[in-house]
Design a protein around this motif. Structure first.
Motif, PDB file in Angstrom:
ATOM      1  N   ALA A 126       0.593  -0.974  -0.038  1.00  0.00           N
ATOM      2  CA  ALA A 126       0.074   0.044   0.011  1.00  0.00           C
ATOM      3  C   ALA A 126       0.990   1.601  -0.221  1.00  0.00           C
ATOM      4  N   VAL A 127       1.896   1.171   0.379  1.00  0.00           N
ATOM      5  CA  VAL A 127       3.119   2.383   0.798  1.00  0.00           C
ATOM      6  C   VAL A 127       3.950   1.861  -0.214  1.00  0.00           C
ATOM      7  N   ILE A 128       3.640   1.684  -1.157  1.00  0.00           N
ATOM      8  CA  ILE A 128       4.551   1.796  -2.111  1.00  0.00           C
ATOM      9  C   ILE A 128       4.141   2.300  -3.170  1.00  0.00           C
ATOM     10  N   GLY A 129       2.728   1.622  -3.281  1.00  0.00           N
ATOM     11  CA  GLY A 129       1.848   1.783  -4.289  1.00  0.00           C
ATOM     12  C   GLY A 129       1.807   3.480  -4.974  1.00  0.00           C
ATOM     13  N   GLN A 130       0.829   3.878  -2.881  1.00  0.00           N
ATOM     14  CA  GLN A 130       1.050   5.230  -2.886  1.00  0.00           C
ATOM     15  C   GLN A 130       1.974   6.285  -3.623  1.00  0.00           C
ATOM     16  N   SER A 131       2.806   5.715  -3.809  1.00  0.00           N
ATOM     17  CA  SER A 131       3.941   7.017  -4.166  1.00  0.00           C
ATOM     18  C   SER A 131       5.100   5.493  -5.855  1.00  0.00           C
ATOM     19  N   ASN A 205      -8.155  11.224   6.678  1.00  0.00           N
ATOM     20  CA  ASN A 205      -7.293  11.509   7.355  1.00  0.00           C
ATOM     21  C   ASN A 205      -6.419   9.715   6.776  1.00  0.00           C
ATOM     22  N   GLN A 206      -5.107  10.069   6.614  1.00  0.00           N
ATOM     23  CA  GLN A 206      -4.023   8.791   6.409  1.00  0.00           C
ATOM     24  C   GLN A 206      -4.766   7.331   6.734  1.00  0.00           C
ATOM     25  N   PHE A 207      -4.961   7.237   8.141  1.00  0.00           N
ATOM     26  CA  PHE A 207      -5.502   6.144   8.045  1.00  0.00           C
ATOM     27  C   PHE A 207      -6.977   5.594   7.874  1.00  0.00           C
ATOM     28  N   GLU A 208      -7.801   7.130   8.015  1.00  0.00           N
ATOM     29  CA  GLU A 208      -8.990   6.331   7.567  1.00  0.00           C
ATOM     30  C   GLU A 208      -9.343   5.837   5.668  1.00  0.00           C
ATOM     31  N   PHE A 209      -7.989   6.584   5.653  1.00  0.00           N
ATOM     32  CA  PHE A 209      -7.726   6.746   3.684  1.00  0.00           C
ATOM     33  C   PHE A 209      -7.712   4.878   3.387  1.00  0.00           C
ATOM     34  N   PHE A 210      -6.594   4.333   4.338  1.00  0.00           N
ATOM     35  CA  PHE A 210      -6.139   3.311   4.344  1.00  0.00           C
ATOM     36  C   PHE A 210      -7.150   2.596   4.398  1.00  0.00           C
ATOM     37  N   PHE A 211      -8.062   2.383   5.750  1.00  0.00           N
ATOM     38  CA  PHE A 211      -9.378   1.238   5.823  1.00  0.00           C
ATOM     39  C   PHE A 211     -10.531   1.692   4.970  1.00  0.00           C
ATOM     40  N   LYS A 212     -10.337   3.057   4.580  1.00  0.00           N
ATOM     41  CA  LYS A 212     -12.614   2.894   4.129  1.00  0.00           C
ATOM     42  C   LYS A 212     -12.307   3.332   2.513  1.00  0.00           C
ATOM     43  N   ILE A 213     -10.989   3.370   1.790  1.00  0.00           N
ATOM     44  CA  ILE A 213     -11.100   3.191   0.653  1.00  0.00           C
ATOM     45  C   ILE A 213      -9.752   2.691  -0.207  1.00  0.00           C
ATOM     46  N   MET A 214      -8.702   2.978   0.786  1.00  0.00           N
ATOM     47  CA  MET A 214      -7.952   2.013   0.091  1.00  0.00           C
ATOM     48  C   MET A 214      -7.354   0.094   0.094  1.00  0.00           C
ATOM     49  N   ILE A 215      -8.051  -0.022   1.186  1.00  0.00           N
ATOM     50  CA  ILE A 215      -7.798  -1.419   1.024  1.00  0.00           C
ATOM     51  C   ILE A 215      -9.438  -1.995   0.050  1.00  0.00           C
ATOM     52  N   ALA A 218      -8.165  -1.548  -3.317  1.00  0.00           N
ATOM     53  CA  ALA A 218      -7.521  -2.958  -3.987  1.00  0.00           C
ATOM     54  C   ALA A 218      -7.789  -4.592  -3.488  1.00  0.00           C
ATOM     55  N   ALA A 219      -8.688  -4.684  -3.176  1.00  0.00           N
ATOM     56  CA  ALA A 219      -8.495  -5.873  -2.293  1.00  0.00           C
ATOM     57  C   ALA A 219      -9.305  -6.413  -3.492  1.00  0.00           C
ATOM     58  N   PRO A 220      -9.921  -6.766  -4.561  1.00  0.00           N
ATOM     59  CA  PRO A 220      -9.271  -8.074  -5.566  1.00  0.00           C
ATOM     60  C   PRO A 220      -7.993  -8.158  -6.396  1.00  0.00           C
ATOM     61  N   TYR A 221      -6.962  -6.957  -6.463  1.00  0.00           N
ATOM     62  CA  TYR A 221      -5.379  -6.845  -6.613  1.00  0.00           C
ATOM     63  C   TYR A 221      -5.275  -8.251  -5.567  1.00  0.00           C
ATOM     64  N   ILE A 222      -5.559  -7.589  -3.820  1.00  0.00           N
ATOM     65  CA  ILE A 222      -4.718  -8.159  -3.136  1.00  0.00           C
ATOM     66  C   ILE A 222      -5.361  -9.899  -2.782  1.00  0.00           C
TER      67      ILE A 222
END
Lengths: 297, 263
Positions: A126-131, A205-215, A218-222
């Motif tokens: 997730a960190v790498i995908g962001q940057s 915030n970063q935390f909310e974005f990670f759990f509510k949007i990012m994961i 990206a779930a199908p890829y994960i």
């Protein structure tokens, strides 16, 4: 279809005839048909593999029943190793245990190694995908590392951990982390800008974005990564256990080879295949459940 | 009386050492409760302008002030209704709106009040019946209604609509236009809407901002639409003021600022 039509008709018709019981009759007729249908579908899926397996066993039997055959025929496997097949959980003490128990110890190692790989892979991915720069810098290294075969890591990890247990777990981890990591990074990079805009406007915030949007996004890829990863870790455990010893299914094969119990090896192979298949389907099913909705879009 | 002030805004993008001017000297003052349409050919920077107001893109020079505060980032007081709805497909309709409500009113409202507020906004767009459906299970028009509900639920100072009905068929579009007019009447929102549709612009707005073609697009003209509210689509079809406004926009778009590449 017919059943619903009948049901729609009945409430209006009795109003005129004043007897509802007559109209309910055709309903059961459609049920056996759907039963037959599902039975037919199951048969269509189950019969072809059974036929193929039977054919393969027959060919194998014929090929290996010649006097000088180097491998045991199926009938021989049955007489040699019947107890291993029908009683997976016996325990006679002193390490003489059923294959089911051996598989469970191997699975326990896989669970630890793969669990760590999933956690680390998703987080780092997730960190790498962001940057974009982290992606550019690290992706070639990962692409090279992920092609290193599991066993090639073993001497290094033995040297580092100086104990076979953690080494085996490390080998599982290092083998299965790459697909999880790379797929997560790609999934995160492919999050639609619209979702990011929604997050920006809501000031997540970063935390909310990670759990509510990012994961979730990206779930199908994960889960694609996790599925590849669990397959690889099952490959790695058998190889690692062959060398590190212990009670796992991998060591059992090595042990059987050393004492020329070829029939046992064949039974163990079947166990490994079936368990690997179940693991793969398990992760796929969890993925399908978690990503329902997302992948449909 | 200025509510939103856009003051001499320029926007350019630099890519690979090449500077492309998108917007040049954009200035407009918008009053509270006003409905503004921005119309222009594709590529004229309409969406860029909306993104600048939303704070999703930074201005190159000039400034945007909302109620005297400079806009320097996105926030829920400038809610956006996106063209392709941008609902999160893994959440139900209710959860999508809740995502916004939980974030904006997480501290100021209790759980029961938030639930009330979500349902109130879904009622407003007539979508409370589908609250437990996922976006893939409802039609395009319904998704856009939920998108509007989500934006309204942030209780924004200004509602930004980026071609909200562009992807919908004509009949659904008319329904949604009526719904938006209805909501605006009830709540008195300030709205800025991007559109390609001349009828939509005249029907919905108090003023129509007409953009010249890019690069370096400017505001070509601002047209007042002096039609009484509430407006009825059918009555307006033959209304002289309506037809005049319509003609003015058409003339601007197709006579004076024809889209050259499309010809």
């Amino acid at each position: 279809m017919t059943a619903t039509v009948q049901r729609l008709v009945t409430p209006t018709a009795p109003a005129a005839t004043a007897n509802a019981a007559v109209f309910a009759l055709p309903k059961p007729a459609s049920r056996p048909r759907s039963w037959q249908k599902t039975l037919g579908q199951i048969a269509a899926n189950v019969i072809p593999p059974l036929v193929v397996i039977a054919l393969a066993l027959i060919i194998w039997e014929i090929l290996c029943s010649t006097p000088g055959a180097s491998l045991p025929a199926p009938s021989r496997v049955w007489t040699d190793a019947a107890e291993l097949i029908y009683s997976p959980f016996f325990d006679y003490g002193q390490g003489d245990i059923g294959l089911g128990l051996r598989v469970l110890t191997s699975l326990q190692r896989v669970a630890i190694g793969f669990g760590i790989a999933a956690l680390v892979g998703v987080t780092v991915g997730a960190v790498i995908g962001q940057s974009i720069w982290a992606m550019r810098g690290l992706d070639p290294i990962f692409q090279i590392l992920r092609t290193v075969p599991p066993l090639a890591w073993l001497p290094l990890s033995l040297a580092a951990f100086m104990d076979s247990g953690p080494s085996a777990i490390f080998v599982i981890f290092i083998t299965s982390v790459w697909p999880v990591l790379i797929n997560t990074a790609v999934g995160v990079r492919n999050i639609p800008q619209d979702y990011r805009n929604v997050a920006l406007i809501l000031r997540l915030n970063q935390f909310e974005f990670f759990f509510k949007i990012m994961i979730p996004a990206a779930a199908p890829y994960i889960f694609t990564g996790l599925r590849i990863g669990v397959g690889l870790s099952w490959l790695a455990i058998v190889a690692a256990e062959m060398l590190t010893g212990g009670v796992g299914i991998g060591f059992f094969i090595w042990d059987a080879w050393n004492s020329s119990r070829l029939s046992d090896i064949i039974v163990a192979l079947a166990y490994i295949g079936v368990v690997g298949f179940i693991l793969d389907r398990l992760v796929a099913a969890i993925g399908a459940f978690v990503t329902r909705g997302t992948s449909a879009n | 009386m200025t509510y939103l002030r856009i003051d001499n805004v320029d926007k350019h993008f630099d890519r690979g050492g090449v500077r492309s001017e998108v917007l040049k000297g954009i200035s407009i003052d918008i009053a509270r409760g006003e409905v503004i349409s921005i119309i222009g050919h594709s590529g004229c920077g309409k969406s860029t302008l909306l993104n600048l107001i939303a704070g999703l893109t930074e201005v190159s020079s000039g400034g945007i002030m909302l109620e005297g505060n400079e806009v320097n980032g996105p926030g829920p007081e400038r809610a956006v209704v996106f063209q392709n709805h941008s609902l999160l497909p893994w959440l139900t309709v209710y959860e999508n709106v809740n995502l916004a409500v939980a974030k904006v009113f997480g501290r100021s409202k209790t759980g029961a009040q938030r639930h009330e507020w979500i349902m109130q906004n879904l009622d407003l767009v007539q979508m409370s019946h589908a609250k437990d459906k996922r976006p893939t299970e409802i039609s395009g028009g319904m998704k856009q209604r939920v998108g509007i509900a989500r934006a309204l639920a942030m209780q924004p100072k200004i509602l930004l609509l980026d071609e909200p009905f562009g992807a919908l068929d004509a009949l659904t579009r008319a329904h949604l236009q009526d719904a938006v007019m209805d909501i605006q009447k009830k709540l008195g929102n300030t709205m800025i809407m991007i559109t390609h549709d001349v009828d939509e612009a005249v029907l919905l707005s108090d003023r129509i901002v007409m953009m010249t073609n890019g690069p370096s697009a400017r505001i070509g003209e601002i047209l007042d639409v002096p039609l009484e509210r509430p407006r009825q689509r059918l009555d307006l079809a033959a209304d002289r003021t309506y037809l005049k406004c319509r003609e003015a926009v058409l003339k601007f778009l197709y006579e004076r600022h024809r889209f050259v590449e499309a010809a």
